[in-house]
Structures are given as structure tokens and as C-alpha cells.
Enzyme design. Structure first.
Site, mmCIF file in Angstrom:
data_model
loop_
_atom_site.group_PDB
_atom_site.id
_atom_site.type_symbol
_atom_site.label_atom_id
_atom_site.label_comp_id
_atom_site.label_asym_id
_atom_site.label_seq_id
_atom_site.Cartn_x
_atom_site.Cartn_y
_atom_site.Cartn_z
ATOM 1 N N CYS A 117 38.758 47.321 43.274
ATOM 2 C CA CYS A 117 37.901 46.140 43.157
ATOM 3 C C CYS A 117 37.768 45.425 44.496
ATOM 4 O O CYS A 117 36.753 44.787 44.764
ATOM 5 C CB CYS A 117 38.427 45.186 42.086
ATOM 6 S SG CYS A 117 40.113 44.606 42.377
ATOM 7 N N HIS A 428 42.776 40.555 41.025
ATOM 8 C CA HIS A 428 41.450 41.167 40.860
ATOM 9 C C HIS A 428 40.432 40.467 41.750
ATOM 10 O O HIS A 428 40.397 39.238 41.850
ATOM 11 C CB HIS A 428 41.024 41.052 39.392
ATOM 12 C CG HIS A 428 39.765 41.788 39.075
ATOM 13 N ND1 HIS A 428 39.575 43.129 39.365
ATOM 14 C CD2 HIS A 428 38.601 41.376 38.492
ATOM 15 C CE1 HIS A 428 38.367 43.506 38.970
ATOM 16 N NE2 HIS A 428 37.755 42.455 38.444
#
Length: 482
Positions: A117, A428
Site C-alpha cells: 500500500c 496502512h
């Protein structure tokens, strides 16, 4: 012992795909991404039969008993574009894929290939810069000049190809080529823990990619019409370095690709953090004192880019936990950023005329009277060269028939890269990108979502929600007919 690479064949419906290579050092999602490019079946729909059941995205290859040359069976339906009826309304899904992209209003998402990510969010933010895409399109497949190494050349091509896929697809893209070339160029992004690729720092990925492109996207390697990375993202700083103890003073210049927003207890807004970032202390040897001494470095912007990158310095090395810890403090940032106060006196003088043109143009939109003559005479008092100097702020000089565009020091927010979690190497990352129609898209890997402008302003931190780590601002320009 399990081989690192070996081929298998995959049966899907009536077709058999031979010689598909499995890389056991990568998670099965990478293998599924290869099948996606061959069959059109998205990874989330793929059911691949292996020992113990259905192959999971994060399974350990060593426990599955898959062998060299084995035939695997896959079940799943491919994405299809429904054929439109001969008459009647035409729906988005009935259009050819190229037209669907236009109708959708934003580009595709990117599959997470195993803790990637950080890479996906970086690509989505940089993909929002049309001038960068133009420079990449003009880059030659064989153009390796100025001693550019093969790995840098390959990474530039992979960036160009990935951007092209994002623009031409409505389905998520698997950035496998880019990931492989990134890890070859920068091995730190291939770090593993327990045979699983680790999460990485998105700011490091952003910095390394921009640096690589700054080496390859030069006037020698691409068409002259394409802008260089220096013009797009480069910031020239002029610094006064002063030692209070000895009275020594010197001037230094440097080029950087981002401004730092330093975060402390007295920083509540981006403007304050940038001010802190431009004034730092350093320790070095003083020739006058014959020993080390403390120097103060005060920097000012001496040349502006088309796109201004701001990094929030949210991470620091924590010895106790031996990892990068995160500063969660809430720091507000604006949709419109004016950096005039951070500019050198020389640059401020060059900006005066374009800023007045911008004010006049914006006042005209609201039916307000312009004060160009009064302001210009006041600003030019004692300096007859201001108007002439403003020509240095032109960003479109090639065609004299086109109105000149000049930098003003005012920038509009066009992309935000956020982090959710407590450490740079975990959590994230997500990219939030403003579209041409004014809407914002949250690119959460392969899942793009439409967001409102107020959602973007909620990313300022203060808790465990997503918070801004990198902001990308686009220059607001003034246009003149002459």
C-alpha cells in the site's frame, strides 16, 4: 526443498495455461495477479484448488505441496462488458473500456501485492500530475543517456507503463512490473520477515522514485516539450548560516524536492510547521574557533515548482522499541497554501506582478473593481525592474500566441498521502486525489471511493484515523496576454 521459481499449468474453464511461473518468495496474491492478466478473473473471484482447500492470498507456499509442473484448477468468472441493446439507453458498463474510464471520472485502483500500500498510494498521488505523465510518454524505450543505469531506466519505463494501465482500465491494475523493478533498483523495499515482504515507508518510496525520475526525465532523454522533474517538483533554497558564538556567516544554496513540516508542541498548523522546518540548528567545525560550534540555518525559497510537495515529519526513531514511532498530534493544513512569506526577497519581488494579476482576475470573477494600477505603482516604488523580473516566473514560454502563465506563490491541494497506524513500517497507506471535476477519490489499493472535500480536511491527525503524511499542491498561475 521448495524451489524459489518453478512453472505450473492452470486449467480454467476449457482453457489450459502452461508454464506460469510461481515465485515462492512472493505471496500467492502475486500469482493470482498473473492469472488475472491472462484470464480477466479478478483475484478476489479466483478459486484455485490446492492441498487443504482453496489458495489464500497470504498462504505459505511451503505448506501447500505445489510441485514443479503441477496442473492446478481455477474456478471464477472474468469481468465482462455487457453488450448494449441495439436500441434504448446506454449504460456505463455497456461502453468500451476506454469510454468507461472517461465516464467513470477517475482512474483505476491498484491491487495490493502483499504489504504494498505504501507503493500504491505513492503511485496514485504522482499519477495525478498530467505533466509528469506527458514527460513519461515522451521518454524513449531505448533512451539511456547521461550514464543512466539500467535499473533506473527500467523503473522509469515501469512507471510509464503503470500510469498508462491506470488511464486505460476500469478494473484494478496489478503493478507487478513496477514492484519488481522498484525492488531491483532499491533492495530495501524487498525486505522480508518470516518469508513475508514487509511494509515500507511511503515517504521513502516517494523520495526514491522522484529522485530516479529526476535523473532519467531530462531534456536529453525526452522531447524538449516535456518538463523536467526539476521544473515540476524542484525547490531552490537559499540559506543564511550563522554562528552566534563566533559571528561567522555564510550563504548556501541547495535544490530539494519537498518542504518539511516539523511537528512540535507549538505547531498546530502547516504554516507553523513549515516555518520551523526552514529554521534549523546544526553542529559543525568553526574555522574561527578551531572547534565544533552550533550554527543556525535560516532558509528561504528562491525558486518555486509547479507542484509543491510537503512532508509532515511524523516519524522518529525510538530507541526503546527500535522502530519508527509516530507523532499523532493534529496539524491542520489548508486547501489553499500561500508560501509568499517563506520566499527570499528576490523571489518576492518577482512574484509581486503575477500576484496582482491573480488578484485582479479573481476579483473580476466576483464583479469587484481591480486595483492593479494603484497596487502596481505602490509595489514598484523604488524599483523600476519589478515588472521585467516577473517574466522569470513564466512557466509557458514556448508559444508567444498563448497567454503567459506565471507562478504566484499560491498553491491548491491536489493530493494527500495518508498513514493509519503507529509506525511507518506498519499500518496502512492510502492516496486521496482531486479529480479534474473537483471531486476527491480515496484510492485504498484496488478500491477507489468518492469523497467530499470536508473528508480531506479531517485527515489532519490527532487520533488513530488516517492522517496526512505527504501533501501535494499545484501552483495557481496568473495569465497575461503579453
Amino acid at each position: 526443498m521448495l524451489l524459489s521459481y518453478f512453472p505450473v499449468s492452470v486449467k480454467w474453464q476449457k482453457e489450459v495455461f502452461p508454464g506460469i511461473e510461481i515465485d515462492t518468495s512472493q505471496p500467492p496474491i502475486v500469482f493470482k495477479s498473473q492469472l488475472y492478466t491472462l484470464t480477466g478473473v479478478p483475484p478476489e473471484r479466483q478459486k484455485i484448488m490446492v492441498k487443504g482447500g482453496i489458495l489464500k492470498d497470504d498462504a505459505d507456499w511451503s505448506t501447500l505441496g505445489v510441485k514443479d509442473g503441477q496442473k492446478l484448477m481455477m474456478i471464477g468468472t472474468a469481468d465482462e462488458i455487457v453488450k448494449a441493446p441495439e436500441k434504448g439507453p446506454v449504460f456505463v458498463e455497456d461502453l468500451p473500456e476506454e469510454e468507461q474510464v472517461v465516464a467513470l471520472g477517475h482512474s483505476a485502483g491498484l491491487y495490493n501485492l502483499g504489504n504494498t500500500c505504501y507503493m500504491n498510494s505513492t503511485l496514485q498521488c504522482l499519477h495525478s500530475v498530467p505533466e509528469l505523465k506527458s514527460a513519461l510518454l515522451s521518454y524513449s524505450d531505448t533512451g539511456r543517456g547521461n550514464g543512466i543505469d539500467q535499473a533506473s531506466h527500467n523503473l522509469t519505463l515501469a512507471t510509464r507503463n503503470t500510469f498508462g494501465e491506470l488511464d486505460q482500465s476500469v478494473r484494478p491494475v496489478a503493478p507487478l512490473q513496477f514492484l519488481q523493478t522498484l525492488r531491483k533498483k532499491f533492495p530495501q523495499f524487498a525486505q522480508q520477515h518470516n518469508n513475508v515482504y514487509m511494509q515500507q515507508d511511503a515517504e521513502e518510496c516517494w523520495t526514491q522514485l522522484v529522485y530516479t525520475l529526476s535523473q532519467t526525465l531530462t531534456s536529453d532523454a525526452s522531447e524538449s516539450a516535456a518538463l523536467s522533474m526539476k521544473q515540476l517538483f524542484g525547490i531552490d533554497l537559499v540559506s543564511r548560516v550563522h554562528c552566534v558564538e563566533s559571528g561567522e556567516e555564510s550563504t548556501e544554496t541547495e535544490s530539494v524536492y519537498s518542504l518539511k513540516c516539523h511537528i512540535s508542541q507549538d505547531v498546530n498548523h502547516l504554516h507553523e510547521g513549515l516555518k520551523h522546518g526552514l529554521k534549523t540548528e546544526l553542529e559543525k567545525v568553526s574555522p574561527a574557533l578551531g572547534r565544533t560550534a552550533i550554527y543556525t540555518r535560516e532558509s528561504r525559497i528562491n525558486e518555486l515548482p509547479r507542484y509543491l510537495t510537503v512532508q509532515f515529519v511524523r516519524f522518529f526513531w525510538k530507541r526503546e522499541s527500535n522502530q519508527k514511532a509516530k507523532i499523532l498530534r493534529k496539524v491542520d493544513y489548508p486547501l489553499e497554501l500561500d508560501v509568499y512569506d517563506f520566499c527570499s526577497d528576490e523571489l518576492k519581488q518577482k512574484l509581486q506582478a503575477p500576484r496582482q494579476m491573480l488578484r485582479d482576475a479573481e476579483n473580476a470573477k466576483f464583479g469587484l473593481k481591480t486595483e492593479a494600477k494603484a497596487s502596481s505603482s505602490k509595489e514598484n516604488e523604488g524599483s523600476s525592474s519589478t515588472a521585467g523580473d516577473s517574466s522569470n516566473m513564466d512557466i509557458d514560454k514556448a508559444d508567444p500566441s498563448v497567454p503567459k502563465k506565471q507562478l504566484t506563490g499560491v498553491y491548491d491541494l491536489v493530493a494527500v498521502l495518508t498513514h493509519k497506524g503507529r509506525s511507518a513500517d506498519s499500518g496502512h497507506y492510502v492516496g486521496w486525489v482531486k479529480q479534474d471535476n473537483g471531486k476527491w477519490i480515496e484510492f485504498d489499493d484496488d478500491n477507489p471511493n468518492i469523497r467530499k472535500e470536508e473528508d480531506i480536511l479531517k485527515l489532519s491527525g490527532g487520533g488513530d484515523w488516517h492522517m496526512a503524511y505527504i501533501c501535494l499542491y499545484k501552483a495557481r498561475v496568473a495569465e497575461s496576454k503579453s
